[in-house]
Design an enzyme around this catalytic site. Structure first.
Site, PDB file in Angstrom:
ATOM      1  N   LYS A 103       1.135  -1.620   0.186  1.00 15.87           N
ATOM      2  CA  LYS A 103      -0.472   0.121   0.197  1.00 15.87           C
ATOM      3  C   LYS A 103       0.809   1.276  -0.296  1.00 15.87           C
ATOM      4  O   LYS A 103       1.920   1.535   0.538  1.00 15.87           O
ATOM      5  CB  LYS A 103      -0.818   0.636   0.717  1.00 15.87           C
ATOM      6  CG  LYS A 103      -2.047   0.901   1.711  1.00 15.87           C
ATOM      7  CD  LYS A 103      -3.276  -0.095   0.403  1.00 15.87           C
ATOM      8  CE  LYS A 103      -4.538   1.258   0.395  1.00 15.87           C
ATOM      9  NZ  LYS A 103      -5.556   0.062  -0.017  1.00 15.87           N
TER      10      LYS A 103
HETATM   11  N1  GLU Z   1      -7.076   0.674  -3.307  1.00 12.61           N
HETATM   12  C1  GLU Z   1      -8.124  -1.151  -3.969  1.00 12.61           C
HETATM   13  C2  GLU Z   1      -7.993  -1.886  -2.076  1.00 12.61           C
HETATM   14  O1  GLU Z   1      -7.910  -1.667  -1.245  1.00 12.61           O
HETATM   15  C3  GLU Z   1      -7.781  -1.873  -4.967  1.00 12.61           C
HETATM   16  C4  GLU Z   1      -5.504  -2.537  -5.249  1.00 12.61           C
HETATM   17  C5  GLU Z   1      -5.733  -2.628  -6.139  1.00 12.61           C
HETATM   18  O2  GLU Z   1      -6.494  -2.655  -7.208  1.00 12.61           O
HETATM   19  O3  GLU Z   1      -4.903  -2.969  -6.238  1.00 12.61           O
HETATM   20  O4  GLU Z   1      -8.450  -2.771  -2.293  1.00 12.61           O
END
Ligand code: GLU
Length: 410
Positions: A103
């Site tokens: 993240k």
């Molecule tokens: N931000 C989204 C999540 O928390 C998507 C992450 C992604 O598509 O890699 O799952």
């Protein structure tokens, strides 16, 4: 209230004890592989210098390249990004995508910046981290405060260093190797699993009332899906406040309003309610689709929904989770409920690697297959072991990551 990091740790701990994981294995699975914190200095439009802090935390790569969103929000800090990175590790494992978890985020109020400033901020961040990410290492995507435009700047800047490389980030605009249906994917996945959950209790969306907190990317597409399926969305909200209408909100009208005005403020399709009182409405399904930590020790006793579907990441604190459990309120956990987004991100990445485009129908079909297969697996484990759905989802996720780690060798 516990912070996101402690909350994620507590949920992990609970599943780890059901699995009888050794302390050493627990430590290995909790420790992030790499934590990056960078300075992003840039000139504002008025010539002033501004300095921001950016993060990318790569939690685990045992099952594949790391995957996870990029958040622009003023509350972003190292603890939150680490917690969210670990959620991505379990999330990609629960839905069985060949990915690990990561993240990123920048501590910034995106609404305070002009589009030009946001572009400079994004490009500067890429300058700092481009060597650490990539299609086979770590693939960012949109999250709170970021969107397809930010991903377009991101890929453009990344390609200045590494050449043509659309698979380095997902959630891109269709014109730049994005996937049909990526934007709607998280909300659609939430809708599909809300229906699957209700079906287990011999109910349907068409005979249910739903309250949705948050009317951004996830909330709007969730509302649209539920509305189309015949469900009655009786309350919605965003940062400007909420609206309640016992007869059901006119969702298409609300969507048009938000598209034109930028927020729900002034939308007159019902009575005004606060974000807080939305959480305690008497509805069948409550869907927190905005910030983390909104259901707490203080308000969990007031929840009157029968089912909660976690469209946001980490909306329920562990103390609140215990209260809801005692009160027999069924919670469908984030790492399963909102996995539709990363699932279609995976489809985008696959298409980018193959230089081949799927149509929207194929994407929707594959999304539904992935989501329902994962739901059925988690449901059957929860039933078999008589544990909450959250613990069952962590069991599946941690089990898969743990086995990959052991098979690969330490
Ligand atoms: N931000 C989204 C999540 O928390 C998507 C992450 C992604 O598509 O890699 O799952």
């Amino acid at each position: 209230m516990k912070n996101a990091f402690e909350a994620a740790g507590q949920y992990f701990e609970e599943a780890a004890s059901v699995m009888d994981l050794s302390p050493n294995m627990k430590r290995l699975l909790l420790t992030p592989e790499r934590e990056v914190k960078v300075q992003i200095a840039m000139k504002l439009d008025n010539g002033d210098i501004a300095t921001f802090v950016g993060y990318r935390i790569q939690h685990n790569s045992a099952r594949g390249p790391m995957k996870g969103g990029l958040r622009y929000h003023h509350e972003v800090d190292a603890d939150e990004v680490l917690a969210l990175a670990s959620l991505m590790t379990w999330k990609t494992a629960v839905v069985d995508l060949p990915y690990g978890g990561a993240k990123g985020g920048i501590s910034v109020r995106p609404k305070d910046l002009s589009p030009d400033e946001l572009e400079r901020l994004t490009r500067k961040f890429v300058d700092e981290i481009h060597d650490l990410i990539g299609p086979d290492k770590d693939i960012p995507a949109p999250d709170m405060g970021t969107n397809a435009q930010v991903m377009a700047w991101f890929v453009n800047q990344y390609e200045k260093f590494h050449g043509f490389n659309p698979a380095c980030v997902t959630g891109k605009p269709i014109e730049l190797y994005g996937a049909e249906g990526r934007e709607e994917a998280t909300g659609r996945g939430v809708g599909i699993l809300t229906e699957a959950l209700l079906r287990k209790f011999r109910k349907s969306l068409a005979e249910s009332t739903v309250a949705i907190q948050g009317f951004g990317n996830v909330g709007t597409f969730t509302a649209e899906f539920i509305h189309r399926a015949g469900g009655k969305v009786v309350a919605i909200s965003d940062v400007s406040g909420g609206i309640f209408n016992r007869e059901g909100i006119d969702i298409p009208a609300a969507l048009t309003w938000v598209k034109q005005k930028g927020s729900l403020a002034g939308f007159s399709g019902g009575d005004a309610i606060s974000n807080e009182s939305l959480l305690s409405l008497e509805v069948d399904v409550l869907i927190p689709a905005a910030l983390g930590g909104v259901l707490t020790l203080e308000n969990a006793e007031h929840v009157r929904a029968k089912y909660i579907v976690e469209a946001a990441n980490g909306p329920i604190t562990p103390e609140a989770d215990l209260i809801l459990r005692r009160r027999d309120i069924v919670v469908l956990p984030d790492i399963l409920a909102n996995a539709g987004g990363v699932t279609v991100s995976y489809f985008e990445w696959v298409q980018n690697q193959q230089y081949f485009r799927w149509d929207l129908n194929r994407i929707r079909e594959e999304l539904e297959k992935t989501m329902t297969r994962s739901f059925d697996k988690v449901w059957s484990i929860a039933e078999e072991k008589k544990i909450p759905l959250r613990t069952a989802a962590y069991l599946v996720g941690i089990g898969r990551v743990g086995r990959a780690t052991v098979l690969g060798g330490i």
